[in-house]
Design a protein around this motif. Structure first.
Motif, PDB file in Angstrom:
ATOM      1  N   MET A  14       0.812  -1.220   0.000  1.00  9.16           N
ATOM      2  CA  MET A  14       0.000   0.000   0.000  1.00  9.16           C
ATOM      3  C   MET A  14       0.846   1.270   0.000  1.00  9.16           C
ATOM      4  N   TRP A  15       2.091   1.209   0.519  1.00 10.50           N
ATOM      5  CA  TRP A  15       2.855   2.462   0.496  1.00 10.50           C
ATOM      6  C   TRP A  15       3.756   2.427  -0.740  1.00 10.50           C
ATOM      7  N   LEU A  16       3.891   3.573  -1.406  1.00  9.44           N
ATOM      8  CA  LEU A  16       4.727   3.591  -2.615  1.00  9.44           C
ATOM      9  C   LEU A  16       6.168   3.627  -2.143  1.00  9.44           C
ATOM     10  N   GLU A  17       6.843   2.499  -2.334  1.00  8.42           N
ATOM     11  CA  GLU A  17       8.188   2.437  -1.763  1.00  8.42           C
ATOM     12  C   GLU A  17       9.219   2.921  -2.773  1.00  8.42           C
ATOM     13  N   PRO A  18      10.301   3.506  -2.278  1.00  5.73           N
ATOM     14  CA  PRO A  18      11.379   3.861  -3.206  1.00  5.73           C
ATOM     15  C   PRO A  18      11.966   2.555  -3.745  1.00  5.73           C
ATOM     16  N   LEU A  19      12.327   2.547  -5.031  1.00  7.06           N
ATOM     17  CA  LEU A  19      12.868   1.291  -5.573  1.00  7.06           C
ATOM     18  C   LEU A  19      14.181   0.977  -4.852  1.00  7.06           C
ATOM     19  N   GLU A  20      14.966   2.014  -4.619  1.00  7.79           N
ATOM     20  CA  GLU A  20      16.214   1.798  -3.885  1.00  7.79           C
ATOM     21  C   GLU A  20      16.245   2.793  -2.731  1.00  7.79           C
ATOM     22  N   VAL A  21      16.600   2.340  -1.560  1.00  6.08           N
ATOM     23  CA  VAL A  21      16.734   3.274  -0.440  1.00  6.08           C
ATOM     24  C   VAL A  21      18.096   3.947  -0.597  1.00  6.08           C
ATOM     25  N   PRO A  22      18.157   5.294  -0.530  1.00  8.85           N
ATOM     26  CA  PRO A  22      19.440   5.975  -0.721  1.00  8.85           C
ATOM     27  C   PRO A  22      20.526   5.329   0.146  1.00  8.85           C
ATOM     28  N   GLY A  23      21.589   4.879  -0.477  1.00  6.48           N
ATOM     29  CA  GLY A  23      22.698   4.309   0.301  1.00  6.48           C
ATOM     30  C   GLY A  23      22.345   2.937   0.836  1.00  6.48           C
ATOM     31  N   GLY A  24      21.182   2.373   0.415  1.00 11.11           N
ATOM     32  CA  GLY A  24      20.764   1.091   0.976  1.00 11.11           C
ATOM     33  C   GLY A  24      21.599  -0.041   0.423  1.00 11.11           C
ATOM     34  N   ASP A  25      22.527  -0.551   1.258  1.00 13.28           N
ATOM     35  CA  ASP A  25      23.294  -1.699   0.744  1.00 13.28           C
ATOM     36  C   ASP A  25      22.992  -2.954   1.561  1.00 13.28           C
ATOM     37  N   ARG A  26      22.048  -2.850   2.492  1.00 12.19           N
ATOM     38  CA  ARG A  26      21.638  -4.040   3.249  1.00 12.19           C
ATOM     39  C   ARG A  26      20.137  -4.005   3.492  1.00 12.19           C
ATOM     40  N   GLN A  27      19.387  -4.011   2.404  1.00 10.38           N
ATOM     41  CA  GLN A  27      17.925  -3.956   2.472  1.00 10.38           C
ATOM     42  C   GLN A  27      17.303  -5.357   2.540  1.00 10.38           C
ATOM     43  N   SER A  28      16.093  -5.385   3.097  1.00 11.30           N
ATOM     44  CA  SER A  28      15.334  -6.643   3.235  1.00 11.30           C
ATOM     45  C   SER A  28      13.948  -6.454   2.649  1.00 11.30           C
ATOM     46  N   PRO A  29      13.264  -7.520   2.251  1.00  6.78           N
ATOM     47  CA  PRO A  29      13.671  -8.913   2.291  1.00  6.78           C
ATOM     48  C   PRO A  29      14.546  -9.295   1.113  1.00  6.78           C
ATOM     49  N   ILE A  30      15.062 -10.526   1.159  1.00  2.98           N
ATOM     50  CA  ILE A  30      15.896 -11.043   0.074  1.00  2.98           C
ATOM     51  C   ILE A  30      15.476 -12.496  -0.233  1.00  2.98           C
ATOM     52  N   ASP A  31      15.984 -12.980  -1.365  1.00  2.00           N
ATOM     53  CA  ASP A  31      15.856 -14.406  -1.643  1.00  2.00           C
ATOM     54  C   ASP A  31      17.023 -15.116  -0.960  1.00  2.00           C
ATOM     55  N   ILE A  32      16.731 -16.201  -0.285  1.00  2.00           N
ATOM     56  CA  ILE A  32      17.791 -16.979   0.361  1.00  2.00           C
ATOM     57  C   ILE A  32      18.159 -18.114  -0.599  1.00  2.00           C
ATOM     58  N   SER A  33      19.292 -17.943  -1.263  1.00  3.47           N
ATOM     59  CA  SER A  33      19.764 -18.992  -2.164  1.00  3.47           C
ATOM     60  C   SER A  33      20.514 -20.001  -1.292  1.00  3.47           C
ATOM     61  N   VAL A  34      19.954 -21.188  -1.159  1.00  5.95           N
ATOM     62  CA  VAL A  34      20.515 -22.187  -0.241  1.00  5.95           C
ATOM     63  C   VAL A  34      21.960 -22.507  -0.602  1.00  5.95           C
ATOM     64  N   ARG A  35      22.210 -22.620  -1.911  1.00  6.54           N
ATOM     65  CA  ARG A  35      23.578 -23.039  -2.274  1.00  6.54           C
ATOM     66  C   ARG A  35      24.571 -21.900  -2.097  1.00  6.54           C
ATOM     67  N   LYS A  36      24.071 -20.656  -2.025  1.00 12.68           N
ATOM     68  CA  LYS A  36      25.008 -19.536  -1.822  1.00 12.68           C
ATOM     69  C   LYS A  36      25.246 -19.289  -0.328  1.00 12.68           C
ATOM     70  N   SER A  37      24.427 -19.898   0.540  1.00  9.02           N
ATOM     71  CA  SER A  37      24.626 -19.623   1.972  1.00  9.02           C
ATOM     72  C   SER A  37      25.819 -20.440   2.471  1.00  9.02           C
ATOM     73  N   VAL A  38      26.470 -19.883   3.493  1.00 13.28           N
ATOM     74  CA  VAL A  38      27.725 -20.476   3.987  1.00 13.28           C
ATOM     75  C   VAL A  38      27.496 -21.019   5.393  1.00 13.28           C
ATOM     76  N   PHE A  39      27.764 -22.290   5.603  1.00 15.16           N
ATOM     77  CA  PHE A  39      27.612 -22.894   6.944  1.00 15.16           C
ATOM     78  C   PHE A  39      28.632 -22.248   7.873  1.00 15.16           C
ATOM     79  N   ASP A  40      28.171 -21.766   9.051  1.00 20.47           N
ATOM     80  CA  ASP A  40      29.079 -21.165  10.026  1.00 20.47           C
ATOM     81  C   ASP A  40      29.026 -21.983  11.317  1.00 20.47           C
TER      82      ASP A  40
END
Ligand SMILES: NS(=O)(=O)c1cc(F)cc(F)c1
Ligand SMILES: [Zn+2]
Length: 258
Positions: A14-40
């Motif tokens: 419902m709210w018109l969101e900015p496509l990119e948040v200024p300076g946003g380099d850690r925005q959510s949500p994301i797709d969790i690619s299982v094979r790209k995740s790293v076991f810690d």
């Protein structure tokens, strides 16, 4: 197949969101690619200790419905996992779609779930109030739990029976641990943001691998809620209150399991 063609841009929050948040380099949500995740292997077990007596009220904030907890003492806390500090539970809420084909904010290998629960905690070791913590990069920890359609969730029914929570409705003695999956120690974690304004990059996300099952009817009650619409008279059902996925950029998703 029809809905596959329905481009999701017509299903917009419902709210018109900015496509990119200024300076946003850690925005959510994301797709969790299982094979790209790293076991810690250094990720510790999560310790969620919730006191049902801190449950206070439930209300419709116009975008979702929130169940709010008394966070003036350390009675309902989260620590361990990727967290260095102790966090206090302040509220939980959900995001869902207009049907069972979509609704979650995060996805796993692009798989959508019909809804997603967010348990919101703030860093009480470092800050005095949620309002402060929400502006700091290590201020919040949100547990995300996917909902899938299956058997009725007995614990959720008490909440469903209290909806539609118009303004504020007293809601007490609810233990949110009943909404966690059995294996809370299989999760992904990454550095992200709030998924609604102010979109601040303050969140350590902890996304549970195992979804919880809720019934179709329970989800239907979520969809019976109403957005608080600007113009009077127009009543829009509260659905699709999710944000679109954001670029991973230079982030690593860690998993607590192999
Ligand atoms: N949807 S979310 O969990 O990122 C979230 C949590 C919060 F406390 C406030 C918000 F505006 C949004
Ligand atoms: Zn949320």
């Amino acid at each position: 197949v029809e809905y596959m063609k329905k481009n999701l841009t017509s299903v917009h929050p419902m709210w018109l969101e900015p496509l990119e948040v200024p300076g946003g380099d850690r925005q959510s949500p994301i797709d969790i690619s299982v094979r790209k995740s790293v076991f810690d292997p250094n990720l510790k077990p999560l310790v969620a200790q919730y006191d049902p007596r801190t449950c206070q009220q439930i209300w419709n904030n116009g975008y979702s419905f929130l169940v709010e907890y008394d966070d003036t003492t350390d009675k309902s806390t989260l620590r361990g996992g990727p967290l260095e500090d102790q966090f206090r539970l302040c509220q939980f809420h959900f995001h869902w779609g207009e049907n069972n084909d979509w609704g979650s904010e995060h996805t796993v290998d692009r798989n959508l779930y019909p809804a997603e629960l967010h348990l919101v905690h703030w860093n009480a070791d470092k800050y005095a109030l949620f309002e402060e913590a929400v502006m700091e990069e290590n201020g919040l920890a949100v547990i995300g739990v996917f909902l899938k359609v299956g058997k009725t969730h007995e614990g959720l029914q008490k909440l469903v029976d209290a909806l539609p929570a118009g303004s504020v409705v007293e809601f007490t003695k609810f233990d949110p641990s009943c909404l966690l999956p059995e294996s809370i120690n299989e999760y992904w974690t990454y550095a992200g943001s709030l998924t609604t304004p102010p979109l601040t990059e303050a969140v350590t996300w902890i996304i549970m691998k195992q979804p919880i099952e809720v019934s179709h009817n329970q989800l239907a009650v979520f969809r019976s809620l109403l957005f608080t619409s600007a113009e009077e008279g127009v009543q829009k059902s509260m659905v699709n209150n999710f944000r679109f996925q954001q670029p991973l950029k230079d982030r690593t998703i860690r998993s607590s399991f192999t």
